[in-house]
Design an enzyme around this catalytic site. Sequence first.
Site, PDB file in Angstrom:
ATOM      1  N   HIS A 168       1.822  -5.526  11.453  1.00 42.86           N
ATOM      2  CA  HIS A 168       3.208  -5.757  10.809  1.00 42.86           C
ATOM      3  C   HIS A 168       3.641  -6.793  11.492  1.00 42.86           C
ATOM      4  O   HIS A 168       3.326  -7.439  12.139  1.00 42.86           O
ATOM      5  CB  HIS A 168       4.185  -4.456  11.386  1.00 42.86           C
ATOM      6  CG  HIS A 168       4.200  -3.155  10.492  1.00 42.86           C
ATOM      7  ND1 HIS A 168       5.286  -2.566  10.243  1.00 42.86           N
ATOM      8  CD2 HIS A 168       3.229  -2.603   9.888  1.00 42.86           C
ATOM      9  CE1 HIS A 168       5.141  -1.587   9.431  1.00 42.86           C
ATOM     10  NE2 HIS A 168       3.830  -1.461   9.193  1.00 42.86           N
ATOM     11  N   GLU A 218       3.876  -3.412   2.232  1.00 40.91           N
ATOM     12  CA  GLU A 218       5.225  -3.075   2.509  1.00 40.91           C
ATOM     13  C   GLU A 218       6.212  -4.144   2.194  1.00 40.91           C
ATOM     14  O   GLU A 218       5.840  -5.313   3.022  1.00 40.91           O
ATOM     15  CB  GLU A 218       5.692  -2.267   3.810  1.00 40.91           C
ATOM     16  CG  GLU A 218       4.883  -0.868   3.934  1.00 40.91           C
ATOM     17  CD  GLU A 218       5.351  -0.366   5.305  1.00 40.91           C
ATOM     18  OE1 GLU A 218       6.386  -0.038   5.350  1.00 40.91           O
ATOM     19  OE2 GLU A 218       4.492  -0.293   6.242  1.00 40.91           O
ATOM     20  N   ALA A 236      -5.007   4.257  -6.669  1.00 41.17           N
ATOM     21  CA  ALA A 236      -5.514   3.467  -5.451  1.00 41.17           C
ATOM     22  C   ALA A 236      -6.895   4.318  -4.770  1.00 41.17           C
ATOM     23  O   ALA A 236      -7.481   3.615  -4.186  1.00 41.17           O
ATOM     24  CB  ALA A 236      -4.511   3.533  -4.191  1.00 41.17           C
TER      25      ALA A 236
END
Length: 322
Positions: free
Chosen positions: A37, A106, A176
């Site tokens: 992240h 994201e 997906a």
Amino acid sequence: MKFGYTLLCEQTPPKQLVDDLVGAEEAGFDYSVISDHYFPWLEEQGHSAYVWSVLGALAQATDRIPLMTFVTCPIMRYHPAVVAQKAATVGVLSDGRFTLGLGAGENLNEHVVGRGWPSADIRHEMFAEAVEIIKALFGGDYVNYHGRHYTVDSAKIFDLPDRPVPIGMAAAGPRAGRLAAEHADALVSDQPLGDVVEVFKAGGGEGKPVYGQIPVSYGTDLDEATGRAHRIWRFSAPGWKVMAELPGPKAFEAAAQTVRPEDVTEAVPCGDDIERYVRAVQQWKDAGFTHISFCQTGPDRQKEFRAWAEAHLLPELRERFA
């Protein structure tokens, strides 16, 4: 089933991540995964180190335990050609212990490069192209690529492991899942979605690993463990479709304002009753998962969780799910 240990960069300082994995290897976990992240979901989580620097340290600090990103987004913040180079280097440093877990990302992490946040359809197109580029570069030849979203001009990776780095692809829906079946060596999901696993298997993924993750909050005081789980995991209650779109920690905080502790503990086993953990693993096994990693809540509670897992949790799970 194989049982892994999750390194959550968003709650743990980078040096401790290395110490924690050394401890997890000693405790006998089968493999490890680590998040990738730019931001934590909540500011109070307090950390978000650059995972590729940490992976280099992990590869040198451990001897046996497999490593995996859970997951890396190769569509915006990182160009796929650079992801391929990074993954190949970790594959070399770890003597072939690394698996590249990939996902479509994201908004939380990808918006930082200032390109906006595409719709889900466009993200899946970008994801497919990115994986094609990465796999081509893992082949060792010069690569030229001219797609709708990416261009690669005569790229080549010079340091490759003896065998290509395996690729796992994250999926939360049938589309997906089909993409993973076409391109991946493994399926990844943070939800026990049996229908997605079936799509993956039917499309060519039969016999390939299926990786999941269970957040847990071990502790001998159930109330304390429940409160800790709520503090760390309340951001996840709105579900993936919301989480993928929110732009920053403040937005996650707002979205989680009405989340109650009991909303979190439906998905997060708390306390020290092994049966809670067994029931959670059974749900994932029934959905077709072969690999489950445990993400212990709280950076200051890792050592005690590893000790309990070594003495009690892992032996019980291996006996029941052999």
